[in-house]
Design an enzyme around this catalytic site. Structure first.
Site, PDB file in Angstrom:
ATOM      1  N   HIS A 178       0.986  -1.234   0.027  1.00  0.00           N
ATOM      2  CA  HIS A 178      -0.043   0.002   0.024  1.00  0.00           C
ATOM      3  C   HIS A 178       0.866   1.230  -0.005  1.00  0.00           C
ATOM      4  O   HIS A 178       1.455   1.505   1.043  1.00  0.00           O
ATOM      5  CB  HIS A 178      -0.895   0.028   1.256  1.00  0.00           C
ATOM      6  CG  HIS A 178      -1.737  -1.296   1.519  1.00  0.00           C
ATOM      7  ND1 HIS A 178      -2.746  -1.654   0.757  1.00  0.00           N
ATOM      8  CD2 HIS A 178      -1.493  -2.324   2.450  1.00  0.00           C
ATOM      9  CE1 HIS A 178      -3.158  -2.804   1.274  1.00  0.00           C
ATOM     10  NE2 HIS A 178      -2.343  -3.279   2.132  1.00  0.00           N
TER      11      HIS A 178
ATOM     12  N   ARG B  80      -4.267   1.047  12.724  1.00  0.00           N
ATOM     13  CA  ARG B  80      -5.586   1.228  11.678  1.00  0.00           C
ATOM     14  C   ARG B  80      -5.889   2.848  11.803  1.00  0.00           C
ATOM     15  O   ARG B  80      -6.395   3.281  10.623  1.00  0.00           O
ATOM     16  CB  ARG B  80      -6.516   0.185  11.704  1.00  0.00           C
ATOM     17  CG  ARG B  80      -7.343   0.170  10.272  1.00  0.00           C
ATOM     18  CD  ARG B  80      -8.314  -0.982  10.306  1.00  0.00           C
ATOM     19  NE  ARG B  80      -9.508  -0.658  11.015  1.00  0.00           N
ATOM     20  CZ  ARG B  80     -10.598  -1.184  11.002  1.00  0.00           C
ATOM     21  NH1 ARG B  80     -10.915  -2.170   9.953  1.00  0.00           N
ATOM     22  NH2 ARG B  80     -11.489  -0.921  11.847  1.00  0.00           N
TER      23      ARG B  80
ATOM     24  N   TYR C 208      -7.256   0.165  -2.369  1.00  0.00           N
ATOM     25  CA  TYR C 208      -8.846   0.332  -1.990  1.00  0.00           C
ATOM     26  C   TYR C 208      -9.191   1.833  -1.798  1.00  0.00           C
ATOM     27  O   TYR C 208     -10.424   1.816  -1.480  1.00  0.00           O
ATOM     28  CB  TYR C 208      -8.821  -0.557  -0.809  1.00  0.00           C
ATOM     29  CG  TYR C 208      -8.008  -0.111   0.462  1.00  0.00           C
ATOM     30  CD1 TYR C 208      -8.079   0.879   1.207  1.00  0.00           C
ATOM     31  CD2 TYR C 208      -6.832  -0.965   0.570  1.00  0.00           C
ATOM     32  CE1 TYR C 208      -7.446   1.061   2.386  1.00  0.00           C
ATOM     33  CE2 TYR C 208      -5.821  -0.722   1.756  1.00  0.00           C
ATOM     34  CZ  TYR C 208      -6.183   0.201   2.415  1.00  0.00           C
ATOM     35  OH  TYR C 208      -5.217   0.629   3.705  1.00  0.00           O
TER      36      TYR C 208
ATOM     37  N   HIS D  39      -0.822 -12.413   4.193  1.00  0.00           N
ATOM     38  CA  HIS D  39      -0.524 -12.569   5.686  1.00  0.00           C
ATOM     39  C   HIS D  39      -0.713 -14.024   5.985  1.00  0.00           C
ATOM     40  O   HIS D  39      -0.013 -14.629   6.101  1.00  0.00           O
ATOM     41  CB  HIS D  39      -1.501 -11.781   6.545  1.00  0.00           C
ATOM     42  CG  HIS D  39      -1.402 -10.249   6.316  1.00  0.00           C
ATOM     43  ND1 HIS D  39      -0.181  -9.578   6.536  1.00  0.00           N
ATOM     44  CD2 HIS D  39      -2.298  -9.204   5.788  1.00  0.00           C
ATOM     45  CE1 HIS D  39      -0.393  -8.307   6.140  1.00  0.00           C
ATOM     46  NE2 HIS D  39      -1.370  -7.972   5.820  1.00  0.00           N
TER      47      HIS D  39
ATOM     48  N   ASP E 261       4.312  -4.392   2.263  1.00  0.00           N
ATOM     49  CA  ASP E 261       2.784  -4.003   2.694  1.00  0.00           C
ATOM     50  C   ASP E 261       2.540  -2.528   3.171  1.00  0.00           C
ATOM     51  O   ASP E 261       2.329  -1.587   2.479  1.00  0.00           O
ATOM     52  CB  ASP E 261       2.423  -5.036   4.066  1.00  0.00           C
ATOM     53  CG  ASP E 261       0.983  -4.841   4.622  1.00  0.00           C
ATOM     54  OD1 ASP E 261       0.057  -4.349   4.002  1.00  0.00           O
ATOM     55  OD2 ASP E 261       0.805  -5.517   5.463  1.00  0.00           O
TER      56      ASP E 261
HETATM   57 ZN   LIG Z   1      -2.321  -5.238   3.253  1.00  0.00          ZN
END
Ligand SMILES: [Zn+2]
Length: 440
Positions: free
Chosen positions: A60, A81, A120, A266, A317
């Protein structure tokens, strides 16, 4: 036709080869000769160890902006997050492009020639689509092109804020109206020589089973890779079991998602049945060890996945750290800590995960290896820096996997063209790109 004489090259076996002549025609390797003791006059000499360009199978790019801002301090995946959401909420297409271009530039310098960008953040504030509904995805394509790396744009379907929960806040920017709207939007994206389009189910948290079925059908009909975040956190498993009486892997399998084109990202907290399903399908599991450490996720069962028949790949990641050699050794070394056993994966197997394993998972079976007919994507690792000086040919592969770093990468080629020479990017001032993108 251009010829390169590699002092040492890794062609996929347990050992490296000495004196390898690689001939390149257009963007592909046209001939390969080992044990050429004396470099031919017409060939450029590449000192060190030449390996296939590294494949970063899960990124990302925008999360590069959290480096130094989100590692320190207490909390969990879930508190991290919140920080990531605050950053995502702040991005527009220009900032998204600038961050991705800088992050992809850093990856190029680390020997990465192919990135799987799990995308996303699709829509504008409040979830309102941009005039071009793929404006954010198109920014990633432009970023990869500027950095000279190949891209698999993994467009992730995202429909709900958690199992049975409406999206809240920035999550609205991730969401399409439904899975059919996701498919219609993604059908507007196009492949080119350096870009391939793939699909993702963000996670079983974000997509309910009928939506997963639609995404799996879309990917199957077009023979595209399909990725999903799977069992990164025990809480995801608990919520999935409570709602559906199934693990995330079981739920995705029943939705038709799991096949040899599937990559479970993952795959940290799996039960025996999950391992069996992923292995029987020859699916790929993409571990992201530096992120999994950072987020206190856990240690993925890479040895048991391999034994079950799954293939392995690696990703940076969250991009708190961009070094595929570190990801590769971590897959082995983290398991040593957890099991008190050494040697679950050989250096060659770890290197395969960082190259061909990732390339296959991203829909580039013609990349990730040095072979006649394969794309001429190479990384040359110097063996004369302080970390690796004195390395013998017999120990070269183990030395770079267990002790090398992104800083040892000297030259990087994509499709027969150098994108990095002498540790300098040929078209981007990557440090300046990073400082400008991160100061905004
Ligand atoms: Zn991810």
């Amino acid at each position: 036709l251009t010829a390169y004489w590699c002092e040492l090259a890794w062609l996929g076996g347990e050992e490296v080869e000495a004196g390898v002549l690689v001939e390149v025609m257009g963007d592909r390797v046209s001939a390969l000769t080992s044990r050429v003791a004396i470099p031919p006059a017409a060939a450029s000499r590449l000192a060190g160890l030449t390996i296939p360009g590294l494949a970063n199978a899960h990124s990302h790019a925008f999360q590069r902006a959290l480096r130094g801002r989100a590692q320190n301090g207490a909390g969990s995946f879930w508190t991290w997050r919140e920080q990531m959401y605050a950053l995502a909420d702040d991005l527009d297409p220009d900032r998204y492009l600038a961050l991705a271009r800088a992050a992809f530039g850093e990856m190029a310098l680390a020997g990465v020639t192919l990135v799987g960008e799990f995308h996303y953040l699709h829509h504008g504030p409040g979830g309102v689509p941009y005039d071009d509904p793929n404006e954010m995805g198109t920014a990633l394509v432009a970023a990869a092109s500027a950095a000279g790396v190949r891209l698999t744009l993994i467009d992730a379907c995202y429909l709900q804020g958690g199992i049975g929960r409406d999206p809240e806040g920035v999550q609205r920017r991730f969401c399409d109206r439904d899975a059919d709207a996701w498919a219609a939007r993604v059908d507007g994206l196009r492949d080119d020589d350096s870009v391939r389009i793939a699909a993702a189910i963000h996670s079983v948290r974000a997509v309910f089973p009928p939506g997963s079925r639609t995404v799996a059908r879309w990917a199957g009909a077009r023979e595209r890779p399909l990725h999903a975040h799977v069992s990164e956190q025990p809480a995801e498993n608990d919520a999935c079991l409570a709602a559906y009486g199934r693990t995330p892997t079981q739920l995705l399998d029943e939705a038709g998602a799991i096949s040899s084109r599937f990559t479970a990202v993952h795959a940290t907290h799996l039960v025996e049945d999950d391992l069996h399903r992923l292995g029987a399908a020859s699916a790929t599991c993409c571990l992201c060890p530096t992120t999994e450490r950072d987020l206190a996720d856990g240690i993925g069962p890479a040895r048991r996945l391999r034994a079950a028949g799954a293939r392995l790949a690696l990703g940076s990641d969250s991009n708190a750290f961009i070094d595929l050699l570190e990801e590769a050794r971590a897959m082995e070394l983290d398991e040593r800590l957890a099991t008190n056993l050494r040697g679950g994966h050989s250096a060659a197997q770890l290197m395969h995960a960082a190259t061909s394993g990732g390339a296959e998972s991203l829909g580039w079976p013609d990349a990730g290896r040095i072979a006649v007919g394969a794309l001429a994507d190479l990384a040359v690792v110097g063996l004369d820096g302080v970390r690796l000086a004195g390395t013998t040919p017999a120990g070269a592969l183990a030395a770079i996997v267990f002790s090398g770093s992104a800083a040892d990468v000297r030259h990087v080629m994509v499709g027969g063209r150098w994108i990095v020479r002498d540790a300098v990017h040929t078209s981007l001032d990557v440090s300046r790109e990073l400082s400008e993108a991160l100061s905004r």
